[in-house]
Every structure is written in structure tokens, then in C-alpha cells.
Design a protein around this motif. Structure first.
Motif, mmCIF file in Angstrom:
data_model
loop_
_atom_site.group_PDB
_atom_site.id
_atom_site.type_symbol
_atom_site.label_atom_id
_atom_site.label_comp_id
_atom_site.label_asym_id
_atom_site.label_seq_id
_atom_site.Cartn_x
_atom_site.Cartn_y
_atom_site.Cartn_z
ATOM 1 N N PHE A 154 40.982 45.579 44.552
ATOM 2 C CA PHE A 154 39.818 44.818 44.073
ATOM 3 C C PHE A 154 39.966 44.514 42.675
ATOM 4 C CE2 PHE A 154 35.051 43.501 44.118
ATOM 5 C CZ PHE A 154 35.334 42.350 44.969
ATOM 6 N N PRO A 155 40.732 43.691 42.130
ATOM 7 C CA PRO A 155 40.956 43.368 40.944
ATOM 8 C C PRO A 155 39.654 42.588 40.086
ATOM 9 C CG PRO A 155 42.942 42.558 41.933
ATOM 10 C CD PRO A 155 42.069 42.892 42.993
ATOM 11 N N MET A 156 39.307 42.686 39.106
ATOM 12 C CA MET A 156 38.308 42.116 38.396
ATOM 13 C C MET A 156 38.299 40.743 38.654
ATOM 14 S SD MET A 156 36.066 44.202 36.743
ATOM 15 C CE MET A 156 35.396 43.135 35.526
ATOM 16 N N LEU A 157 39.345 40.058 38.370
ATOM 17 C CA LEU A 157 39.475 38.604 38.530
ATOM 18 C C LEU A 157 39.103 38.229 40.134
ATOM 19 C CD1 LEU A 157 40.034 36.239 36.599
ATOM 20 C CD2 LEU A 157 42.580 36.236 37.706
ATOM 21 N N ASN A 158 39.701 38.867 40.877
ATOM 22 C CA ASN A 158 39.190 38.515 42.388
ATOM 23 C C ASN A 158 37.354 38.828 42.761
ATOM 24 O OD1 ASN A 158 41.500 38.275 43.055
ATOM 25 N ND2 ASN A 158 41.792 40.016 44.517
ATOM 26 N N ALA A 159 36.994 39.731 41.742
ATOM 27 C CA ALA A 159 35.695 40.059 41.800
ATOM 28 C C ALA A 159 34.717 38.905 41.442
ATOM 29 C CB ALA A 159 35.190 41.170 41.132
ATOM 30 N N LEU A 194 29.287 44.080 42.656
ATOM 31 C CA LEU A 194 29.507 44.687 41.529
ATOM 32 C C LEU A 194 29.483 46.174 41.682
ATOM 33 C CD1 LEU A 194 28.883 44.389 38.443
ATOM 34 C CD2 LEU A 194 26.507 45.020 38.958
ATOM 35 N N ILE A 195 28.837 46.771 42.641
ATOM 36 C CA ILE A 195 29.189 48.008 42.973
ATOM 37 C C ILE A 195 30.527 48.312 43.667
ATOM 38 C CG2 ILE A 195 28.383 49.872 44.849
ATOM 39 C CD1 ILE A 195 25.552 48.775 44.886
ATOM 40 N N LEU A 215 33.836 51.719 34.840
ATOM 41 C CA LEU A 215 32.507 50.964 34.183
ATOM 42 C C LEU A 215 32.918 49.596 33.539
ATOM 43 C CD1 LEU A 215 30.898 54.115 32.092
ATOM 44 C CD2 LEU A 215 30.199 52.635 33.977
ATOM 45 N N TYR A 216 34.127 49.242 33.318
ATOM 46 C CA TYR A 216 34.355 47.925 32.804
ATOM 47 C C TYR A 216 33.676 46.825 33.755
ATOM 48 C CZ TYR A 216 37.332 43.898 31.398
ATOM 49 O OH TYR A 216 37.550 42.480 31.077
ATOM 50 N N ILE A 237 27.930 41.642 35.330
ATOM 51 C CA ILE A 237 26.406 41.804 35.572
ATOM 52 C C ILE A 237 25.788 40.210 35.289
ATOM 53 C CG2 ILE A 237 24.162 42.767 34.878
ATOM 54 C CD1 ILE A 237 25.236 45.229 34.535
ATOM 55 N N PRO A 238 26.129 39.623 34.177
ATOM 56 C CA PRO A 238 25.678 38.371 33.908
ATOM 57 C C PRO A 238 25.812 37.309 35.101
ATOM 58 C CG PRO A 238 26.495 39.167 31.765
ATOM 59 C CD PRO A 238 26.915 40.094 32.901
#
Lengths: 237, 492
Positions: B334-339, B398-399, B407-408, B413-414
Motif C-alpha cells: 500500500f504505497p503512499m501514492l496509492n493511498a 489512513l489506518i 507514521l509518515y 490527514i488533511p
């Protein structure tokens, strides 16, 4: 509606009478800010209803002919909703709700969904909902409909008391003896026009009839027509 | 007999259409729904054909399978689907018949009424769900005639069993479920909401099921053999025709008396309804006065949870986004960009719930107009109500992002909170940008929805541009700027 003009004083009960479809409900909805007039001017306590409907709604209590409430809420939730929107202090709200609930005997329905209740109970809820903020002006459209005799009596006494406190009350009804009993003045609307207005004595003099039913039938030109209708019905039954 | 059943069908479906707030203010949708609702043949055929589409895919799946173990396992899993449908439809339609009092107008007529009408009507309502399983039975019958026919009887038994459980639910809870609102009522509503989601989730499960069976049929074959007398495992015995037929007869022998008892019980209640109102004196109730926004949102949430038709529309963002989340998660990464991309997708589809959110007030709009409610407060309440589901999904994302990326992921959140708010605000401003204070329910025309979709895509596109350069924080600054601009418009 055409050229309707009338004024209701503080501490006065004004009865609004007329046959079905004569424009009573439309007039009352315009007064309550629910409908907009195409022309003309409506003021309540000096505030223009069209240009400032929210301010007017703060001071009036409107009871519609048919209660259109949130059917998926309970009466307790509905009263809380009204309390929140009208900004009624919680302590005062609780006190008023308790008093009205006791008076109209709806305690056992307070946690039931409004949609499951009878017409009469819904009408009581609608009445309480419009009295909770202690309105200075009360507008009621045939609000006695569906009420049991005890509740109707309580409402009648309540209206008289409200009048004595200086509130203005405008109500439409088909129960002519009630109008005769409590109204200080009566306005008669027929085919969208106010055809007569005054105290009971003034109306008696105008129609040359004694009771309100006869005055009503005479001024709405229904008296002769009635005899023919009854005769026609007797022929087929 | 058909006349009476036809009358019951028409009456129940007419009242469902009348009570459905989603159809108000939209004459085209209303007339279409009414057209289907008032014709029993059309209504049942329409449902049957809808189910047949899924049934066709299922049949195609079986067509290419040669292993008997895999087919048996497939039948076991497939029999659960019409079973769940039968439970759901029986409890819902049965409760409609009881609540709507559709038999009341018939009571004064010189007719001999009996439970057979109710029974026949409810069975008619369930029969279209056969469309899900019929093609599979036909395909099995082409390859293995007797097991194919037996599979069809097992599917029928599953439907019948589901129907009986539905009747049992109706007898146990049916007459109480909507009467009162208390803590238990809240629990029931939450359970209904979950059940409703599961009901729609079946279609996702259906796709996943085929893949799962192909991979795990070996493990299930043993289990089916061990518990072969218990439904749904019993339907996996189709390749042992004698054993399976005896089991079928035993099932019917057991189910028929239970069915007869339950339908009689419901019928007795229809003929002599229990007066629940006023049975006991309830004097304890809570009245609270909260600030206007909380009052409005609280009202919306209560009504949405309590009205199934609205709940379906309210959860629409979830249905749209769920498959995407499912696909991403099935990769195990689940890479950040996908999120962020999923969060933007949630934002774009946040406005999907607008129809349900606005229809909450449709039956009480005149009452609402009698209250001193400012349009600004009404609009803000609706924006927040509309954002609730997307916020919930966003928090779940987010979870997950925190779990996979540490934590990154808090940097998201925004976006979790701003994007649904932006989308909801744009939609509400589009419909309520007129000057007057009047509160109404706008008619959501197709052209408006297309224009809105394009506007939202444009805004989400602008927010997404920095993501091309992997600059999540810049994307958030852009979102925040748009949020501020919208706040200015909303305050006006």
C-alpha cells in the motif's frame, strides 16, 4: 387570491372561515412564510415576511392542516430538533415539553416513530412543536382536526389564555360553533376574496342571520343551493 | 386466488414506491418505478432477468470446470446466495405486508381469506432469485443430467430454508423492529445497516468466490463430506444422487410443518393485529437542545440509518470505492501514492450521497420551512452529513496507510478531511447558490449531475497535479486553498 387585506391586533383571536378551496390555507401559509405571494405585502410585528422570513419564523408558531413531520423520528427527537433549531435553552425546553406532553397525554408515544402514530396524535405533536418557543403570533390551519374532545378543549382554553397574555392568534376552522365561541373577530373568505369581516354582532347585522352557520351559508351563497343538493341525493338513495 | 395475490403485490409495491423519498421530485424515475411496481409480470421478470445476468456468469464458470469436487464445492457456495436473498426478501416483504395493512381493505369484503394468499405472495417475491442459480443447474445437467436436476432442487431447498428463516425473523422481531427508538432500536438499525451492506456485498463476494473455489476446492471437499447432512454442505452431495435425494426428502419433511406453523402465526397477526401502541406507559424520554449544526446532522444521521432506501444512497461512495480498495490491498502493498489516489477518488465520489442526503427532508420540507432555519446553516449541515461516509472510509485508508508506511502516513490527514468537504461544498453551492432564504429540495437532473461531475473532476485534477511529481504536501496546500475559497462562498 385577490385583494385580501386584514389586520390582527395583539391579544386578539381572528377566525378565518371559508368553504373548501376558498384560499384559507394558502393565505395562512403565506403569513407563515411557507409560501411566497406573487404580489402584495405581509407584515408580522412590523417585519416583512417576504424579505425577512427567518426573523418572522422566530416569532410565529404555525400549525398546518395536515401534520407533515419527520416520520422516522420520535416525538422526543423531533422536539429536541426544534429546540436545537430555535435555540431554546435545554432546561426550558424540557420543562415545556413535559408540560405539553402531560396536557395532551402523549407520554406513551414519546419514543415511538411518528410515522407509526395516529393522525390525532400527530396533530398533537404538531401543535406542541409550534408552541415550544412560546410564539408571540400563532397561526393555525384547522388544527382541531383529529383531536379528541379533551385535547380540543385543552387547546381551546390554551388559545384563550394565549390571547389574554397578548398574543395574536389567527386560525381557520370548519367548526363554526367554536369560531363563534372564541373569536374576537371573524374574516370570511370566498373564492379567494375576503367577503366579510367583523365581530359576531357586525356579521349578524350584515347577513341578517342569527348564528354563524346561517351567516356563513348566506354570505357564501350556499343556502338555496343546499336544498337542491339534498333533494337530489334523496332521489337516488 | 391470483386476483388477490395480484392485488397484494400491486398494493405492497405501490406503497413502497410512494414511501420512497428517493423517487420524489423526479417524475421520470417515479413513473418508471411505478410502471414496474404495478405490473406483477413486469416486476418479477425484471428482477428475474437482473438475477439471471449473475446466474449466467456463474453458469459459464461451471461450464469450464471438469473436477467433480470443484463443482460440488461451487454448488455449496452458490446455494448460500439465493438462501441469503430469500432471508432478506421474506423478512422485508413480510414486514411490509404486516405493517402496510394490505389485507385491511379485503377484510370487509365477502371473501374467504387465508394464509395461502400470504404464502403464495411471499413465495412469488422470492422466486426471481432462482435466476442466480438456474443457469448453473442447467450447465451441470447438460454435463451430468441427474446431479444437475438434484442441484436445482437443492437451490430450491436453500431458497425455501431462507424463506423460513425470514419468516422466523418476522415472527420474532418483525412487529417490534420499527415501533420504538431506544438503545435496542439503535442496535437493530446498525445491524440492519450492516446486513444491507452485506446484501450488496454479495456481488463482490460472488466474483471472489469463483476464484477462491478454484484454489481451495480440495480443502472444502473433505468438509462437505464430513458435514454433508447440514445445509449448505448438503447441496454438495449432488454426485451421490441416492443419498442426496433422501436428504432432500428429509429436509422437505422437516421444513414443511415449520413453514406451515410460521405462516399461520403471521396470518393470525394480520387478521388480529396486536395493538402495540399504548401497550405500556412509557414516561421516560430524553429531550436535548444542541447547537443548530449538530441538531441538523443528528437528524440526518438518524433518518438515514432508519430508512433503507436512503441508506443505500448514503453508502454509495462506499460501493464505488470498495472494489478499488479491495484490488489495491490484494497486492499486499500500500504505497503512499496509492493511498493518496484512493483518497482523491473518495473525494471525487463524495458527492454521490447528495440525493439521499437531500431526500431526508423531502417529506417534511413544509415543516422545515416553518422553522427559523437559515439556508447557510442548512447547507453546512448537509455538507457535513454528506462527508460522514467519505470521512469514515478516508480514516480507514489512513489506518491502512499507517500500518503499511508507518507514521509518515499522517501527512495524509488533511486529504482525508478536506477532499470530501470540498466535493460536498461544491455540490451544495451548485444547488443552493440562489439569493433567497428558501430551503427546498432541488431536482437532480442528469445534466446537472454531469456538469457537477465535470467540475469535481476538474477540482480533483488540480489537486492531483503535484502528485505527478510525488509532492503530496503541495497537493494538500492546493486542497487547503480551495477549501478556504469555498468557505468564503459558504459564509456568504
Amino acid at each position: 387570491m385577490d385583494g385580501i387585506s386584514f389586520k390582527v391586533e395583539n391579544g386578539e383571536i381572528y377566525g378565518f372561515l371559508g368553504p373548501n378551496g376558498s384560499g384559507k390555507s394558502t393565505t395562512l401559509k403565506i403569513l407563515a412564510g411557507v409560501l411566497k405571494p406573487t404580489s402584495g405585502r405581509v407584515e408580522i410585528e412590523g417585519i416583512d415576511v417576504v424579505s425577512n422570513p427567518v426573523e418572522v419564523k422566530r416569532i410565529i408558531g404555525y400549525v398546518p392542516e395536515t401534520p407533515t413531520l419527520y416520520e422516522s423520528l420520535t416525538p422526543a427527537e423531533l422536539f429536541s430538533f426544534i429546540g436545537g433549531i430555535r435555540g431554546i435553552d435545554e432546561k426550558i425546553l424540557k420543562e415545556r415539553v413535559n408540560r405539553f406532553v402531560e396536557a395532551f397525554e402523549i407520554g406513551k408515544y414519546m419514543n415511538q416513530f411518528i410515522g407509526t402514530l395516529s393522525f390525532g396524535t400527530k396533530q398533537k405533536i404538531s401543535l406542541i412543536a409550534s408552541f415550544l418557543h412560546d410564539p408571540r403570533v400563532i397561526i393555525m390551519d384547522e388544527s382541531m382536526n383529529g383531536l379528541d374532545p379533551k385535547s380540543a378543549r385543552i387547546l381551546r382554553e390554551l388559545l384563550i389564555r394565549f390571547r389574554d397574555e397578548g398574543k395574536s392568534i389567527i386560525f381557520s376552522t370548519h367548526v363554526l360553533p367554536l369560531a363563534e365561541m372564541i373569536c374576537d373577530r371573524i374574516g370570511l373568505i370566498y373564492e379567494g376574496r375576503l367577503i366579510a369581516e367583523g365581530t359576531m354582532d357586525e356579521l349578524r347585522e350584515k347577513a341578517q342571520e342569527e348564528n354563524l352557520e346561517d351567516i356563513f351559508l348566506k354570505l357564501t351563497k350556499s343556502k338555496d343551493e343546499m336544498a337542491n343538493i339534498i333533494q337530489a341525493l334523496q332521489e337516488v338513495l | 386466488m391470483m386476483n388477490i395475490v395480484h392485488y397484494i403485490y400491486r398494493e405492497v409495491h405501490y406503497r413502497i414506491v410512494q414511501k420512497n423519498p428517493m423517487l420524489k421530485n423526479n417524475p421520470a424515475r417515479y413513473n418508471h418505478a411505478l410502471k414496474i411496481a404495478l405490473s406483477m409480470k413486469r416486476g418479477l421478470s425484471y428482477q428475474f432477468l437482473s438475477y439471471l445476468i449473475f446466474g449466467f456468469f456463474s453458469g459459464m464458470g461451471v461450464f469450464v470446470i471438469s473436477s467433480l469436487d470443484v463443482i460440488s464445492t461451487y454448488v455449496v457456495f452458490l446455494s448460500i446466495i439465493p438462501f441469503i436473498f430469500a432471508v432478506f426478501i421474506t423478512s422485508v416483504q413480510g414486514s411490509n405486508v404486516v405493517y402496510m395493512g394490505v389485507f385491511e381493505p379485503l377484510k370487509p369484503l365477502p371473501l374467504k381469506l387465508g394464509s395461502k394468499y400470504l404464502s403464495f405472495y411471499l413465495l412469488l417475491e422470492i422466486l426471481p432469485s432462482l435466476g442466480i442459480v438456474l443457469p448453473t443447474s442447467i450447465v451441470i445437467a447438460i454435463k451430468y443430467p441427474l446431479p444437475g436436476i438434484i442441484s436445482f432442487f437443492w437451490f430450491l431447498t436453500g431458497i425455501f430454508l431462507g424463506h423460513i428463516i425470514g419468516l422466523l425473523i418476522l415472527v420474532l422481531f418483525g412487529l417490534k423492529i420499527r415501533q420504538r427508538a431506544g438503545k435496542s432500536e439503535l442496535l437493530v438499525n446498525i445491524v440492519r445497516a450492516i446486513l444491507f451492506f452485506l446484501f450488496f456485498g454479495i456481488f463482490y463476494a460472488f466474483v471472489y468466490m469463483q476464484k477462491y473455489i478454484m484454489e481451495h476446492s480440495g480443502e472444502w471437499a473433505g468438509l462437505i463430506g464430513r458435514y454433508s447432512i447440514i445445509f449448505p454442505f448438503s447441496s454438495g452431495t449432488i454426485f451421490h444422487p441416492l443419498f442426496s435425494t433422501v436428504l432432500l426428502i428429509l429436509y422437505m419433511a422437516l421444513l414443511m410443518p415449520v413453514y406451515y406453523l410460521l405462516i399461520r402465526r403471521i396470518w393470525d397477526r394480520i387478521m388480529e393485529p396486536r395493538v402495540v401502541f399504548g401497550e405500556k406507559e412509557i414516561k421516560e424520554y430524553k429531550v436535548k437542545s444542541k447547537p443548530t449544526p449538530f441538531t441538523l446532522i443528528g437528524k440526518d444521521m438518524k433518518i438515514l440509518i432508519r430508512r433503507t432506501a436512503l441508506l443505500a444512497g448514503f453508502l454509495i461512495t462506499l460501493y464505488i470505492v470498495f472494489p478499488q480498495i479491495f484490488m489495491v490491498l490484494s497486492t499486499g502493498k500500500f504505497p503512499m501514492l496509492n493511498a493518496v489516489i484512493i483518497l482523491i477518488m473518495i473525494g471525487a465520489f463524495s458527492a454521490g450521497g447528495i440525493d439521499a442526503i437531500l431526500k431526508v427532508d423531502i417529506n417534511a420540507i413544509e415543516f422545515l420551512r416553518t422553522l427559523p432555519l437559515r439556508k447557510r446553516d442548512f447547507v453546512m449541515g448537509k455538507i457535513i452529513s454528506m462527508s460522514v461516509v467519505p470521512w469514515g472510509i478516508g480514516i480507514a485508508i489512513l489506518i491502512l496507510a499507517l500500518y503499511y508506511n508507518g507514521l509518515y502516513a499522517l501527512i495524509l490527514i488533511p486529504h482525508v478531511f478536506l477532499l470530501p468537504f470540498i466535493a460536498s461544498s461544491v455540490v451544495m453551492l451548485y444547488y443552493f447558490h440562489y439569493k433567497e432564504e428558501d430551503i427546498g429540495i432541488p431536482d437532480l437532473k442528469k445534466t446537472d449531475l454531469i456538469v457537477l461531475f465535470l467540475i469535481l473532476m476538474l477540482i480533483m485534477g488540480i489537486i492531483s497535479i503535484p502528485l505527478i511529481f510525488h509532492l503530496i504536501w503541495v497537493s494538500e496546500i492546493v486542497a487547503f486553498a480551495i477549501f478556504l475559497i469555498l468557505l468564503i462562498f459558504l459564509r456568504r
